[in-house]
Design a protein around this motif. Structure first.
Motif, mmCIF file in Angstrom:
data_model
loop_
_atom_site.group_PDB
_atom_site.id
_atom_site.type_symbol
_atom_site.label_atom_id
_atom_site.label_comp_id
_atom_site.label_asym_id
_atom_site.label_seq_id
_atom_site.Cartn_x
_atom_site.Cartn_y
_atom_site.Cartn_z
ATOM 1 N N SER A 60 20.044 -1.628 -5.758
ATOM 2 C CA SER A 60 19.003 -2.359 -6.471
ATOM 3 C C SER A 60 19.126 -2.121 -7.972
ATOM 4 N N PRO A 61 19.024 -3.195 -8.768
ATOM 5 C CA PRO A 61 19.085 -3.036 -10.222
ATOM 6 C C PRO A 61 17.743 -2.675 -10.851
ATOM 7 N N ALA A 62 16.696 -2.525 -10.031
ATOM 8 C CA ALA A 62 15.365 -2.258 -10.572
ATOM 9 C C ALA A 62 15.343 -0.934 -11.335
ATOM 10 N N LYS A 63 14.519 -0.906 -12.362
ATOM 11 C CA LYS A 63 14.322 0.296 -13.172
ATOM 12 C C LYS A 63 12.858 0.704 -13.096
ATOM 13 N N PRO A 64 12.559 1.951 -13.435
ATOM 14 C CA PRO A 64 11.152 2.375 -13.407
ATOM 15 C C PRO A 64 10.267 1.417 -14.213
ATOM 16 N N GLY A 65 9.177 1.003 -13.588
ATOM 17 C CA GLY A 65 8.252 0.093 -14.247
ATOM 18 C C GLY A 65 8.486 -1.368 -13.951
ATOM 19 N N ASP A 66 9.634 -1.732 -13.368
ATOM 20 C CA ASP A 66 9.831 -3.123 -12.965
ATOM 21 C C ASP A 66 8.805 -3.502 -11.902
ATOM 22 N N PHE A 67 8.401 -4.773 -11.904
ATOM 23 C CA PHE A 67 7.411 -5.182 -10.909
ATOM 24 C C PHE A 67 7.598 -6.645 -10.507
ATOM 25 N N PHE A 68 6.965 -6.955 -9.399
ATOM 26 C CA PHE A 68 6.966 -8.279 -8.770
ATOM 27 C C PHE A 68 5.511 -8.590 -8.492
ATOM 28 N N GLU A 69 4.989 -9.680 -9.057
ATOM 29 C CA GLU A 69 3.559 -9.961 -8.951
ATOM 30 C C GLU A 69 3.332 -11.355 -8.391
ATOM 31 N N PHE A 70 2.294 -11.492 -7.570
ATOM 32 C CA PHE A 70 1.999 -12.803 -7.000
ATOM 33 C C PHE A 70 0.503 -13.069 -6.968
ATOM 34 N N PHE A 71 0.181 -14.366 -6.864
ATOM 35 C CA PHE A 71 -1.190 -14.856 -6.769
ATOM 36 C C PHE A 71 -1.449 -15.290 -5.332
ATOM 37 N N ALA A 72 -2.528 -14.799 -4.743
ATOM 38 C CA ALA A 72 -2.864 -15.129 -3.353
ATOM 39 C C ALA A 72 -3.483 -16.520 -3.292
ATOM 40 N N GLU A 73 -2.794 -17.454 -2.643
ATOM 41 C CA GLU A 73 -3.286 -18.819 -2.507
ATOM 42 C C GLU A 73 -4.291 -18.957 -1.365
ATOM 43 N N GLN A 74 -4.329 -17.972 -0.470
ATOM 44 C CA GLN A 74 -5.313 -17.910 0.597
ATOM 45 C C GLN A 74 -5.645 -16.443 0.829
ATOM 46 N N ASP A 75 -6.632 -16.178 1.681
ATOM 47 C CA ASP A 75 -6.909 -14.796 2.058
ATOM 48 C C ASP A 75 -5.700 -14.265 2.815
ATOM 49 N N LEU A 76 -5.105 -13.197 2.307
ATOM 50 C CA LEU A 76 -3.855 -12.692 2.854
ATOM 51 C C LEU A 76 -4.014 -11.305 3.460
ATOM 52 N N LEU A 77 -3.220 -11.059 4.483
ATOM 53 C CA LEU A 77 -2.910 -9.716 4.934
ATOM 54 C C LEU A 77 -1.436 -9.487 4.609
ATOM 55 N N CYS A 78 -1.162 -8.462 3.840
ATOM 56 C CA CYS A 78 0.203 -8.123 3.468
ATOM 57 C C CYS A 78 0.579 -6.789 4.091
ATOM 58 N N ALA A 79 1.859 -6.603 4.348
ATOM 59 C CA ALA A 79 2.355 -5.320 4.822
ATOM 60 C C ALA A 79 3.701 -5.063 4.165
ATOM 61 N N LEU A 80 3.896 -3.839 3.717
ATOM 62 C CA LEU A 80 5.113 -3.475 3.002
ATOM 63 C C LEU A 80 5.733 -2.238 3.633
ATOM 64 N N SER A 81 7.038 -2.280 3.816
ATOM 65 C CA SER A 81 7.799 -1.111 4.251
ATOM 66 C C SER A 81 8.672 -0.642 3.097
ATOM 67 N N THR A 82 8.646 0.665 2.832
ATOM 68 C CA THR A 82 9.616 1.255 1.910
ATOM 69 C C THR A 82 10.869 1.554 2.730
ATOM 70 N N CYS A 83 11.908 0.783 2.469
ATOM 71 C CA CYS A 83 13.092 0.786 3.323
ATOM 72 C C CYS A 83 13.713 2.180 3.428
ATOM 73 N N PRO A 84 14.124 2.601 4.636
ATOM 74 C CA PRO A 84 14.755 3.910 4.796
ATOM 75 C C PRO A 84 16.120 3.997 4.132
ATOM 76 N N ALA A 85 16.667 2.863 3.679
ATOM 77 C CA ALA A 85 17.918 2.887 2.931
ATOM 78 C C ALA A 85 17.686 3.085 1.444
ATOM 79 N N GLY A 86 16.440 3.213 1.025
ATOM 80 C CA GLY A 86 16.126 3.512 -0.361
ATOM 81 C C GLY A 86 16.495 2.394 -1.311
ATOM 82 N N ASP A 87 17.345 2.718 -2.287
ATOM 83 C CA ASP A 87 17.760 1.700 -3.258
ATOM 84 C C ASP A 87 19.059 1.016 -2.864
#
Length: 275
Positions: free
Chosen positions: A196-223
């Motif tokens: 991954s080319p991400a650096k500390p502080g990089d982010f991805f932001e979105f606007f919820a177009e409907q009421d959402l349930l989100c789920a995120l996994s921190t991948c066991p492969a790391g970066d």
């Protein structure tokens, strides 16, 4: 030699054409922090994002980390992210102004990306791009095929554990958006992953177009800088890092004229004749 045009081309003014000025105002306008938490390494968490709010996934000061994201309509889990159609309507690697689309028969935006600090990464010399919808989550079933071993903390399993408190099961976990992940197709037309080319502080932001349930996994492969499978594979625990999540309420004036998207207007019966 040029490439053929995209197959899915909407009429002007369709729901695919976003009001960029509106989303730019959301990305830069006043907001109030309403929730924040950190997803630990090799773990998963589910959370709600009400319609009209912003959600930001951040790489932490510890460094880059890939995250596997699932999204559902909070009130109807049958309406959920449709990765394949999103690839066709938007692109295989999404960024600012792209939308994640829901399954049939709803086919409407779940969310719209408002800010992506990795947008400028573009395409690297090996064809890699970030935030992909090409590949799915890692899972213990494919791991068993590839290694003859069991491992309980793949992204699929992390997501399964994350959604249990919401009454969902393994059958509700679906193909993901791989956030911060750099991927592509090699010269054999096979899926590849790279660091991954991400650096500390990089982010991805979105606007919820409907009421959402989100789920995120921190991948066991790391970066992804250490192969999880193959002849050079080893446990990549040393490159596994948490991901921070923040939820914001934008200034009400920014969304006063916004309305959640409606479900598909298709009213047909698929050729079925009623008596």
């Amino acid at each position: 030699m040029g490439f053929p045009p995209a197959a899915y081309q909407p009429k002007p003014g369709s729901v695919i054409d976003v009001d960029r000025a509106f989303y730019d105002r959301l990305a830069t306008g006043a907001r109030e922090l309403v929730d924040e938490f950190v997803v630990p390494i090799r773990s998963g968490r589910a959370w709600e994002v009400p319609a009209g709010m912003l959600c930001r996934l951040i790489t932490t000061p510890a460094g880059p980390q890939v995250g596997d994201l699932n999204v559902w309509n909070r009130h109807n889990p049958r309406e959920r992210l449709w990765a394949a159609r999103t690839r066709q309507l938007q692109r295989a690697h999404v960024t600012t102004y792209d939308r994640l689309w829901s399954t049939l028969p709803y086919l409407r935006p779940l969310l719209t990306i408002t800010k992506d600090t990795l947008e400028s990464y573009g395409v690297d010399e090996e064809g890699g791009r970030v935030h992909d919808l090409l590949g799915s989550r890692c899972d213990p079933y494919v791991n068993r095929i590839l290694t003859d071993e069991d491992f309980d903390f793949h992204c699929h399993s992390n997501l399964v554990r994350a959604v249990l408190p919401y009454g969902l099961t393994e059958f509700d976990v679906h193909d993901v958006l791989n956030v911060f992940q750099c991927t592509g197709l090699n010269d054999e037309d096979k899926y590849f992953m790279k660091a991954s080319p991400a650096k500390p502080g990089d982010f991805f932001e979105f606007f919820a177009e409907q009421d959402l349930l989100c789920a995120l996994s921190t991948c066991p492969a790391g970066d992804l800088s250490i192969p999880l499978w193959g002849p050079d594979a080893r446990d990549p625990l040393e490159v596994c890092r948490p991901i921070a999540v923040e939820v914001y309420r934008p200034d009400p004036g920014l969304t006063k004229d916004w309305q959640p998207p409606v479900s598909s207007g298709y009213q047909g019966l698929h050729g079925i004749r009623l008596p």
